[in-house]
Write a protein that holds these residues in place. Structure first.
Motif, mmCIF file in Angstrom:
data_model
loop_
_atom_site.group_PDB
_atom_site.id
_atom_site.type_symbol
_atom_site.label_atom_id
_atom_site.label_comp_id
_atom_site.label_asym_id
_atom_site.label_seq_id
_atom_site.Cartn_x
_atom_site.Cartn_y
_atom_site.Cartn_z
ATOM 1 N N LYS A 153 0.821 -1.214 0.000
ATOM 2 C CA LYS A 153 0.000 0.000 0.000
ATOM 3 C C LYS A 153 0.857 1.267 0.000
ATOM 4 O O LYS A 153 0.658 2.169 -0.793
ATOM 5 C CB LYS A 153 -0.914 -0.013 1.223
ATOM 6 C CG LYS A 153 -2.089 0.901 1.051
ATOM 7 C CD LYS A 153 -2.938 0.883 2.265
ATOM 8 C CE LYS A 153 -4.277 0.230 2.021
ATOM 9 N NZ LYS A 153 -5.029 0.082 3.262
ATOM 10 N N LEU A 157 0.987 3.977 -2.977
ATOM 11 C CA LEU A 157 0.547 5.364 -2.792
ATOM 12 C C LEU A 157 1.689 6.341 -3.053
ATOM 13 O O LEU A 157 1.494 7.396 -3.649
ATOM 14 C CB LEU A 157 0.001 5.557 -1.372
ATOM 15 C CG LEU A 157 -1.378 4.940 -1.134
ATOM 16 C CD1 LEU A 157 -1.709 4.927 0.355
ATOM 17 C CD2 LEU A 157 -2.457 5.697 -1.896
ATOM 18 N N GLN A 193 0.008 13.228 7.503
ATOM 19 C CA GLN A 193 0.225 11.833 7.913
ATOM 20 C C GLN A 193 0.409 11.732 9.432
ATOM 21 O O GLN A 193 -0.203 10.886 10.092
ATOM 22 C CB GLN A 193 1.470 11.320 7.185
ATOM 23 C CG GLN A 193 1.977 9.967 7.612
ATOM 24 C CD GLN A 193 3.312 9.677 6.948
ATOM 25 O OE1 GLN A 193 3.397 9.536 5.743
ATOM 26 N NE2 GLN A 193 4.364 9.592 7.733
ATOM 27 N N ASP A 203 -5.346 4.681 8.270
ATOM 28 C CA ASP A 203 -4.215 4.662 7.357
ATOM 29 C C ASP A 203 -3.459 5.995 7.121
ATOM 30 O O ASP A 203 -3.836 6.789 6.265
ATOM 31 C CB ASP A 203 -4.779 4.160 6.024
ATOM 32 C CG ASP A 203 -3.670 3.682 5.139
ATOM 33 O OD1 ASP A 203 -2.510 3.775 5.566
ATOM 34 O OD2 ASP A 203 -3.979 3.216 4.035
ATOM 35 N N HIS A 206 -2.490 7.230 3.474
ATOM 36 C CA HIS A 206 -3.495 7.882 2.634
ATOM 37 C C HIS A 206 -3.431 9.384 2.812
ATOM 38 O O HIS A 206 -3.559 10.155 1.867
ATOM 39 C CB HIS A 206 -4.903 7.404 3.010
ATOM 40 C CG HIS A 206 -5.393 6.365 2.081
ATOM 41 N ND1 HIS A 206 -5.723 6.654 0.780
ATOM 42 C CD2 HIS A 206 -5.584 5.039 2.235
ATOM 43 C CE1 HIS A 206 -6.098 5.546 0.183
ATOM 44 N NE2 HIS A 206 -6.013 4.552 1.039
ATOM 45 N N SER A 210 -2.797 12.471 0.248
ATOM 46 C CA SER A 210 -3.781 13.561 0.172
ATOM 47 C C SER A 210 -3.074 14.906 0.316
ATOM 48 O O SER A 210 -3.363 15.863 -0.411
ATOM 49 C CB SER A 210 -4.810 13.456 1.295
ATOM 50 O OG SER A 210 -5.602 12.328 1.104
ATOM 51 N N THR A 271 -10.785 9.628 -1.218
ATOM 52 C CA THR A 271 -10.151 10.375 -0.126
ATOM 53 C C THR A 271 -9.296 11.522 -0.687
ATOM 54 O O THR A 271 -9.275 12.617 -0.124
ATOM 55 C CB THR A 271 -9.252 9.443 0.712
ATOM 56 O OG1 THR A 271 -8.450 8.675 -0.183
ATOM 57 C CG2 THR A 271 -10.055 8.535 1.598
ATOM 58 N N GLU A 290 -10.782 14.037 6.160
ATOM 59 C CA GLU A 290 -9.689 14.132 5.176
ATOM 60 C C GLU A 290 -9.386 15.600 4.845
ATOM 61 O O GLU A 290 -8.241 16.045 4.860
ATOM 62 C CB GLU A 290 -10.111 13.394 3.905
ATOM 63 C CG GLU A 290 -8.979 12.980 3.014
ATOM 64 C CD GLU A 290 -8.383 11.655 3.448
ATOM 65 O OE1 GLU A 290 -7.216 11.447 3.137
ATOM 66 O OE2 GLU A 290 -9.075 10.835 4.083
#
Ligand SMILES: [Fe+2]
Length: 353
Positions: A153, A157, A193, A203, A206, A210, A271, A290
């Protein structure tokens, strides 16, 4: 004539305080987090003024650019459909990365097969896996070992973010300083993060992506017309407002709205779309975690000096965003030194030498 060093220091100190006062002029001075960031900025700006005084001199205007004579577009779609706006097409590699991330059956080998086609991606995953963050006793030297270290993952990403941002790197519009843009994006990703990790929003990776992609709409505006970009900078400067307020004034919408549209057109994960679209929208920030995290991270990144260089003020930190995710001033205060270390570390990994 002898120069009194104390005088110079006190003058610089005063100049630094005035500068910081100005960059925070749209911010709520009663907010604890604003106070903490202002204190941090005072020290940083003072040292920067001593070390690099030229950085703080007024920059010459780009006189060779014709003044913007456009009219307010009736909506963001109309703006995007104008012939001068060239949207970068989605590269094949990005489509393939998305397919791997979205498919629960995907294996490490599937991602390695995609990454291996692009030397930039191979470099990014190798550098991250070999960084101090993972503290490996033996260095990894192949994309498959690197992806195994990072996990499917995170590697996926990271690749998605790296490819998306690098699409704009060939821009001929020199108004946006790409290095500043990269640094702002990376800083925002790291802060988002760490905030997500602290308040346990799931997570953290993600949120990194973003943050990394949240200002993609800024690049779209700068890709459109040089004269428009300069007009926005001029309005922000003369009215002493943030760049996104200047966008709303001149265009009727801001880069966040454009970023939301393009990331939706590109079919990026929901997201990422919400963070790009909502990070300056007070209504979305209230309810969407988010968008709230990216809004806070964006503000902190600029307060820490990782700004885009497009306006001299950093806007305001929305209190509803803080309430939405339940983060406290004390938690932010504790995180600031960690943000700085991680941002420095990640610059080394993601910024090409
Ligand atoms: Fe933004």
């Amino acid at each position: 004539m002898t120069i009194n060093k104390n005088n110079i220091n006190s003058e610089t100190k005063k100049a630094a305080e005035e500068y910081v006062e100005h960059i925070f002029c749209q911010s709520d001075s009663d907010c604890e987090i604003v106070k903490i960031l202002k204190k941090d900025a005072n020290e940083r700006v003072y040292h920067d003024m001593v070390d690099n005084p030229d950085e703080f001199k007024q920059k010459p205007q780009l006189l060779s650019i014709e003044p913007w004579n456009g009219t307010k577009p009736s909506n963001p779609r109309e703006f995007l459909s104008k012939k001068k706006v060239v949207l970068p097409s989605l590269p094949q590699v990005l489509i393939q990365i998305k397919r791997v991330i979205n498919d629960p059956q995907s294996t490490i080998e599937d991602l390695v097969a995609v990454i291996s086609k692009d030397p930039k991606l191979v470099a990014a995953v190798l550098r991250l896996a070999n960084s101090n963050i993972y503290n490996l006793s033996e260095k990894v030297d192949t994309p498959s070992k690197a992806v195994a270290v990072l996990g499917l993952k995170k590697a996926g990403l990271l690749s998605l973010g790296t490819v998306s941002l690098s699409m704009f790197k060939k821009s001929e519009v020199a108004v946006l300083e790409l290095e500043k843009f990269w640094k702002h994006s990376i800083a925002c990703g790291i802060i988002a993060q760490e905030i997500a990790r602290t308040v346990k929003l799931g997570d953290p990776e993600h949120f990194f992506v973003s943050g990394l992609l949240h200002d993609i709409g800024v690049q779209i505006i700068f890709e459109s017309e040089k004269s428009l970009a300069l007009e926005l900078i001029r309005v922000a400067e003369t009215k002493q407002i943030s760049f996104y307020d200047a966008e709303t004034e001149v265009l009727g919408f801001n880069h966040a709205v454009l970023g939301g549209i393009i990331s939706k057109d590109w079919d990026l994960p929901q997201t990422l779309i919400r963070a790009a679209k909502g990070h300056h929208d007070p209504e979305i920030i209230k309810t969407d975690p988010e968008a709230a995290v990216v809004h806070i991270a964006d503000y902190i990144a600029r307060a820490l000096g990782y700004e885009l260089g497009l306006s001299t003020t950093i806007g305001n930190l929305n209190k509803d965003a803080l309430k939405n995710i339940g983060i406290t001033a004390e938690q932010i205060k504790e995180l600031i030194p960690e943000f700085k270390i991680l941002i420095g570390e990640t610059f080394k990994i993601l910024t090409p030498e």
